[in-house]
Motif scaffolding. Structure first.
Motif, PDB file in Angstrom:
ATOM      1  N   HIS A  84       0.855  -1.185   0.000  1.00 16.50           N
ATOM      2  CA  HIS A  84       0.000   0.000   0.000  1.00 16.50           C
ATOM      3  C   HIS A  84       0.894   1.240   0.000  1.00 16.50           C
ATOM      4  CE1 HIS A  84      -3.477  -2.534   0.876  1.00 16.50           C
ATOM      5  NE2 HIS A  84      -2.712  -3.147   1.773  1.00 16.50           N
ATOM      6  N   LEU A  85       0.676   2.117  -0.975  1.00 15.88           N
ATOM      7  CA  LEU A  85       1.456   3.343  -1.106  1.00 15.88           C
ATOM      8  C   LEU A  85       0.505   4.535  -1.152  1.00 15.88           C
ATOM      9  CD1 LEU A  85       3.838   2.259  -4.016  1.00 15.88           C
ATOM     10  CD2 LEU A  85       4.241   2.001  -1.570  1.00 15.88           C
ATOM     11  N   SER A  86       0.926   5.637  -0.580  1.00 16.57           N
ATOM     12  CA  SER A  86       0.160   6.870  -0.688  1.00 16.57           C
ATOM     13  C   SER A  86       1.115   8.051  -0.663  1.00 16.57           C
ATOM     14  CB  SER A  86      -0.860   6.987   0.453  1.00 16.57           C
ATOM     15  OG  SER A  86      -0.208   7.050   1.707  1.00 16.57           O
ATOM     16  N   GLY A  87       0.766   9.087  -1.408  1.00 15.80           N
ATOM     17  CA  GLY A  87       1.616  10.275  -1.448  1.00 15.80           C
ATOM     18  C   GLY A  87       1.694  10.849  -2.836  1.00 15.80           C
ATOM     19  N   SER A  88       2.861  11.420  -3.174  1.00 14.56           N
ATOM     20  CA  SER A  88       3.116  12.021  -4.476  1.00 14.56           C
ATOM     21  C   SER A  88       4.225  11.225  -5.150  1.00 14.56           C
ATOM     22  CB  SER A  88       3.536  13.484  -4.306  1.00 14.56           C
ATOM     23  OG  SER A  88       3.885  14.055  -5.541  1.00 14.56           O
ATOM     24  N   PHE A  89       3.886  10.522  -6.244  1.00 16.92           N
ATOM     25  CA  PHE A  89       4.872   9.679  -6.903  1.00 16.92           C
ATOM     26  C   PHE A  89       4.459   9.440  -8.349  1.00 16.92           C
ATOM     27  CE2 PHE A  89       1.856   7.064  -4.602  1.00 16.92           C
ATOM     28  CZ  PHE A  89       1.411   6.163  -5.552  1.00 16.92           C
ATOM     29  N   LYS A  90       5.414   8.948  -9.143  1.00 20.58           N
ATOM     30  CA  LYS A  90       5.190   8.607 -10.540  1.00 20.58           C
ATOM     31  C   LYS A  90       5.294   7.098 -10.697  1.00 20.58           C
ATOM     32  CE  LYS A  90       4.898  12.815 -12.329  1.00 20.58           C
ATOM     33  NZ  LYS A  90       3.677  13.298 -13.008  1.00 20.58           N
ATOM     34  N   TYR A  91       4.365   6.518 -11.461  1.00 21.76           N
ATOM     35  CA  TYR A  91       4.350   5.069 -11.595  1.00 21.76           C
ATOM     36  C   TYR A  91       5.550   4.522 -12.351  1.00 21.76           C
ATOM     37  CZ  TYR A  91      -0.245   4.578  -9.529  1.00 21.76           C
ATOM     38  OH  TYR A  91      -1.303   4.578  -8.648  1.00 21.76           O
ATOM     39  N   ARG A  92       6.076   5.282 -13.297  1.00 21.74           N
ATOM     40  CA  ARG A  92       7.253   4.781 -14.018  1.00 21.74           C
ATOM     41  C   ARG A  92       8.427   4.579 -13.063  1.00 21.74           C
ATOM     42  NH1 ARG A  92       6.775   4.563 -19.450  1.00 21.74           N
ATOM     43  NH2 ARG A  92       5.012   5.696 -20.380  1.00 21.74           N
ATOM     44  N   LYS A  93       8.635   5.524 -12.167  1.00 21.56           N
ATOM     45  CA  LYS A  93       9.691   5.356 -11.165  1.00 21.56           C
ATOM     46  C   LYS A  93       9.344   4.226 -10.212  1.00 21.56           C
ATOM     47  CE  LYS A  93      12.313   7.766  -7.563  1.00 21.56           C
ATOM     48  NZ  LYS A  93      13.535   7.015  -7.934  1.00 21.56           N
ATOM     49  N   LEU A  94       8.061   4.124  -9.881  1.00 27.61           N
ATOM     50  CA  LEU A  94       7.614   3.054  -9.003  1.00 27.61           C
ATOM     51  C   LEU A  94       7.905   1.692  -9.620  1.00 27.61           C
ATOM     52  CD1 LEU A  94       5.995   2.422  -6.377  1.00 27.61           C
ATOM     53  CD2 LEU A  94       3.952   2.399  -7.812  1.00 27.61           C
ATOM     54  N   ILE A  95       7.657   1.549 -10.924  1.00 25.02           N
ATOM     55  CA  ILE A  95       7.911   0.285 -11.606  1.00 25.02           C
ATOM     56  C   ILE A  95       9.402  -0.023 -11.611  1.00 25.02           C
ATOM     57  CG2 ILE A  95       7.862  -0.860 -13.856  1.00 25.02           C
ATOM     58  CD1 ILE A  95       5.168   0.582 -14.310  1.00 25.02           C
ATOM     59  N   ASP A  96      10.226   0.975 -11.919  1.00 24.55           N
ATOM     60  CA  ASP A  96      11.671   0.754 -11.907  1.00 24.55           C
ATOM     61  C   ASP A  96      12.139   0.301 -10.528  1.00 24.55           C
ATOM     62  OD1 ASP A  96      11.872   1.439 -14.546  1.00 24.55           O
ATOM     63  OD2 ASP A  96      12.474   3.522 -14.170  1.00 24.55           O
TER      64      ASP A  96
END
Length: 204
Positions: free
Chosen positions: A140-152
């Motif tokens: 579970h994640l919450s906040g300000s983030f980009k999925y491309r970075k999350l995938i990497d």
């Protein structure tokens, strides 16, 4: 009917057949793709109009080679049964839910099999939330983030877990998770990870 090609995110998909109602940016019905990098057979609705971008599809993904499709920055092959219901076709705009079954992932030369995974993403009062539920773990994640970075980052986490599994070093699991959570803070994400059953992960 047969469609010569469709351009999406910088890649031209070819060998497409459909019996759907089809316009320049949308379709509803059956879609079959036999592209060199994508084998797909599904039914549903897809609208790629700018500002709309809705996906409601149930399908069998026979094979997808993500790197040449320009969906990831690393070699990644995936096959699965999928159910997709979301808005925002670019990963960073994804909002909705998705389910995958009989998932097979090939990351470089490492293969992972997984029975089922569910994910959901939504935005509330400017805060993005992401939920991933699998037989192995819940994230579970919450906040300000980009999925491309999350995938990497997720691919990097997979490689580290694979190394730990091969070295039988899961006794250091809590230290490992604390390190990943500390890294997450650097780009504004609150992270919760619950390991459930690592024995159900098949790596070959």
């Amino acid at each position: 009917g047969k469609i010569g090609r469709i351009g999406l995110l910088g890649y031209d998909y070819r060998n497409i057949r459909t019996d759907a109602r089809f316009s320049r940016r949308s379709f509803g019905g059956q879609l079959m793709v036999r592209d060199p990098h994508l084998i797909f057979n599904g039914k549903g609705k897809l609208d790629l109009s700018k500002g709309t971008e809705v996906v409601d599809i149930d399908a069998v993904l026979g094979w997808a080679n993500f790197l040449p499709l320009k969906l990831t920055d690393e070699p990644l092959d995936v096959s699965s049964e999928i159910s997709l219901h979301f808005k925002g076709f670019d990963f960073d705009d994804f909002m909705g839910r998705a389910k995958v079954s009989n998932l097979r992932i090939l990351l470089r030369d490492e293969r992972m099999d997984l029975d089922e995974a569910r994910l959901e993403s939504h935005m509330e009062k400017g805060v993005k939330s992401f939920h991933l539920n699998t037989p192995l773990a819940d994230v579970h994640l919450s906040g300000s983030f980009k999925y491309r970075k999350l995938i990497d980052d997720a691919l990097g986490m997979f490689r580290e877990y694979e190394r730990l599994l091969r070295n039988k070093a899961l006794i250091n699991q809590e230290d490992f998770l604390r390190a990943r959570q500390k890294e997450a803070i650097t780009y504004g994400v609150e992270t919760q990870i619950r390991i459930k059953d690592m024995n159900r992960l098949s790596i070959s």
